[in-house]
Design a protein around this motif. Structure first.
Motif, PDB file in Angstrom:
ATOM      1  N   VAL A 265     -43.638-148.007 110.167  1.00 21.43           N
ATOM      2  CA  VAL A 265     -45.064-148.001 109.834  1.00 21.43           C
ATOM      3  C   VAL A 265     -45.363-146.769 108.998  1.00 21.43           C
ATOM      4  O   VAL A 265     -44.967-145.662 109.359  1.00 21.43           O
ATOM      5  CB  VAL A 265     -45.945-147.996 111.102  1.00 21.43           C
ATOM      6  N   THR A 266     -46.057-146.977 107.892  1.00 18.86           N
ATOM      7  CA  THR A 266     -46.524-145.870 107.060  1.00 18.86           C
ATOM      8  C   THR A 266     -48.043-145.830 107.107  1.00 18.86           C
ATOM      9  O   THR A 266     -48.703-146.837 106.857  1.00 18.86           O
ATOM     10  CB  THR A 266     -46.061-146.026 105.602  1.00 18.86           C
ATOM     11  N   ILE A 267     -48.583-144.683 107.452  1.00 12.04           N
ATOM     12  CA  ILE A 267     -50.024-144.468 107.484  1.00 12.04           C
ATOM     13  C   ILE A 267     -50.427-143.862 106.142  1.00 12.04           C
ATOM     14  O   ILE A 267     -50.002-142.750 105.804  1.00 12.04           O
ATOM     15  CB  ILE A 267     -50.427-143.527 108.636  1.00 12.04           C
ATOM     16  N   ALA A 268     -51.225-144.595 105.377  1.00 10.42           N
ATOM     17  CA  ALA A 268     -51.586-144.138 104.028  1.00 10.42           C
ATOM     18  C   ALA A 268     -53.079-144.332 103.814  1.00 10.42           C
ATOM     19  O   ALA A 268     -53.508-145.265 103.125  1.00 10.42           O
ATOM     20  CB  ALA A 268     -50.785-144.904 102.986  1.00 10.42           C
ATOM     21  N   PRO A 269     -53.911-143.466 104.386  1.00 12.87           N
ATOM     22  CA  PRO A 269     -55.358-143.593 104.189  1.00 12.87           C
ATOM     23  C   PRO A 269     -55.757-143.319 102.747  1.00 12.87           C
ATOM     24  O   PRO A 269     -55.060-142.595 102.020  1.00 12.87           O
ATOM     25  CB  PRO A 269     -55.928-142.526 105.125  1.00 12.87           C
ATOM     26  N   GLU A 270     -56.874-143.902 102.346  1.00  5.19           N
ATOM     27  CA  GLU A 270     -57.448-143.510 101.061  1.00  5.19           C
ATOM     28  C   GLU A 270     -57.810-142.033 101.150  1.00  5.19           C
ATOM     29  O   GLU A 270     -58.478-141.616 102.097  1.00  5.19           O
ATOM     30  CB  GLU A 270     -58.700-144.347 100.780  1.00  5.19           C
ATOM     31  N   TRP A 271     -57.350-141.247 100.192  1.00  4.78           N
ATOM     32  CA  TRP A 271     -57.546-139.802 100.279  1.00  4.78           C
ATOM     33  C   TRP A 271     -58.671-139.379  99.343  1.00  4.78           C
ATOM     34  O   TRP A 271     -58.648-139.665  98.144  1.00  4.78           O
ATOM     35  CB  TRP A 271     -56.264-139.053  99.937  1.00  4.78           C
ATOM     36  N   ARG A 272     -59.661-138.696  99.899  1.00  5.49           N
ATOM     37  CA  ARG A 272     -60.811-138.241  99.130  1.00  5.49           C
ATOM     38  C   ARG A 272     -60.829-136.717  99.151  1.00  5.49           C
ATOM     39  O   ARG A 272     -61.116-136.107 100.168  1.00  5.49           O
ATOM     40  CB  ARG A 272     -62.103-138.795  99.730  1.00  5.49           C
ATOM     41  N   GLY A 273     -60.536-136.118  98.025  1.00  2.00           N
ATOM     42  CA  GLY A 273     -60.489-134.668  97.967  1.00  2.00           C
ATOM     43  C   GLY A 273     -59.072-134.180  97.749  1.00  2.00           C
ATOM     44  O   GLY A 273     -58.152-134.944  97.444  1.00  2.00           O
ATOM     45  N   ALA A 274     -58.883-132.883  97.925  1.00  2.14           N
ATOM     46  CA  ALA A 274     -57.573-132.269  97.700  1.00  2.14           C
ATOM     47  C   ALA A 274     -56.594-132.723  98.772  1.00  2.14           C
ATOM     48  O   ALA A 274     -56.907-132.741  99.963  1.00  2.14           O
ATOM     49  CB  ALA A 274     -57.702-130.748  97.714  1.00  2.14           C
ATOM     50  N   ARG A 275     -55.400-133.078  98.338  1.00  2.00           N
ATOM     51  CA  ARG A 275     -54.378-133.474  99.312  1.00  2.00           C
ATOM     52  C   ARG A 275     -53.832-132.225 100.003  1.00  2.00           C
ATOM     53  O   ARG A 275     -53.847-131.128  99.424  1.00  2.00           O
ATOM     54  CB  ARG A 275     -53.253-134.224  98.628  1.00  2.00           C
TER      55      ARG A 275
END
Length: 366
Positions: free
Chosen positions: A176-186
């Motif tokens: 399983v890979t958790i890949a949320p939409e990222w908002r802002g600096a990683r």
């Protein structure tokens, strides 16, 4: 205050959350319940006469979970049309709802007996942001202690792979890979070695039991089928290798764990997500006291951390916060997240100063 008006109001609050979290069908359903639920069924009467605090008790999610279970089992065509988005008129939704409750009263009543347990795997993405900050402060080796673990889905945090805005964490071959939409600096990469993960719950669920899996899937909002597929994959991981999850009172368990010898070079971290609001105040106070005492004992060789993802009621968003000892005793807001971990935001220029830590979650150390 208990009463029918307050109980109906809980569904209006849930309607707001659902609209904020891009779940329009559930928002329509909650609005129809708030305005149109009747006492024709024992379930309807029990909801309207709920004696406790309905929002704290997650009453709307209890009822919606049961309704979704009926639909998933193919038990009610009228309700299925509501869930499919085919029935959108508020009066028609209310009529289908009340008819379903009358027809399936005996099956629905038990769904009100206990709180929903929706320990969503996607929340691990937000929690990982906190663990990475702890590793940045105190070194890579971390021992995770989670309270309110539910079915233990976030106890797999050391076995999931993560893509956090392009920053990769965890085993490359994870199921399983958790890949949320990222908002802002990683988040900047940081060495991280989770040496152990343990958890407790007052009523833990065995996710590997097919009946429990069916129940957990009923709590997944129908508008997000990808969450259901991820949930099934996470449960398959548990079937391959169980998690360390025990039945215990959160305060008693964390007191005992904090009293255990701590390995040198390992940061002990209390972690939780969407659980603090459900803790009785005496339990929460004991946890705060236990962390205060442990913070006073913390050293550079044996640090202590606290990572939380808990709701801000005013914004309907989850706040990701950390604090650690020695040297970082104040809460730091790292970001905000969708309640199911669909997205994570780290633009503090937008969120800092707008979102305050709930009083119930505050702790003073030393």
């Amino acid at each position: 205050m208990a009463g029918e008006e307050n109980n109906r109001g809980a569904f209006r609050i849930q309607e707001f959350y659902c609209r904020t979290m891009d779940a329009p069908m559930y928002a329509r359903l909650c609005a129809a319940i708030a305005d149109g639920l009747t006492r024709e069924s024992r379930t309807g009467a029990r909801v309207l006469d709920w004696p406790g605090e309905p929002t704290r008790d997650a009453l709307p999610l209890r009822l919606c979970g049961g309704l979704h279970a009926l639909v998933r089992a193919g038990k009610d065509d009228g309700l299925a049309r509501v869930f499919a988005g085919e029935t959108t008129d508020p009066a028609a939704i209310a009529a289908a709802l009340n008819a379903a409750l009358v027809a399936h009263d005996a099956a629905m009543l038990p769904w009100l007996d206990g709180p929903p347990q929706t320990n969503e795997p996607g929340r691990s993405g937000a929690l990982m942001l906190g663990l990475m900050e702890i590793a940045r402060r105190h070194g890579p080796r971390i021992e995770v202690l989670e309270i309110g673990s539910s079915a233990g889905l976030n106890l797999l945090i050391d076995r999931y792979a993560f893509d956090l805005g392009g920053t990769r964490v965890g085993p490359a071959d994870a199921a399983v890979t958790i890949a949320p939409e990222w908002r802002g600096a990683r988040p900047a990469p940081v060495p991280l070695d989770i040496v152990s993960v343990r958890g407790c719950d007052i009523r833990p669920l065995d996710a590997t039991d097919p009946a429990v899996e069916t129940r957990l899937l009923a709590y997944v909002w129908p508008e997000t089928p990808a969450r259901g597929e991820r949930l099934k994959a996470a449960i398959a991981m548990q079937r391959t290798q169980p998690v360390d999850l025990v039945e215990a009172d959160a305060a008693e368990w964390i007191e005992a764990r904090l009293a255990e010898p701590q390995a040198a070079g390992v940061t002990r971290v209390l972690m939780h997500s969407v659980v603090w609001q459900y803790l009785p105040e005496p339990v929460a106070e004991r946890i705060r006291a236990a962390m205060t005492a442990a913070a006073e004992r913390a050293t550079a060789e044996r640090p202590l951390g606290w990572v939380m993802m808990e709701p801000n009621r005013e914004s309907a968003r989850q706040e990701v916060r950390v604090r650690s000892w020695p040297g970082h005793g104040e809460w730091q807001l790292l970001g905000v997240a969708h309640a199911h971990g669909t997205w994570v935001g780290t633009d503090l220029g937008i969120i800092d100063g707008q979102l305050g830590l709930p009083e119930s979650a505050k702790v003073t150390a030393g």
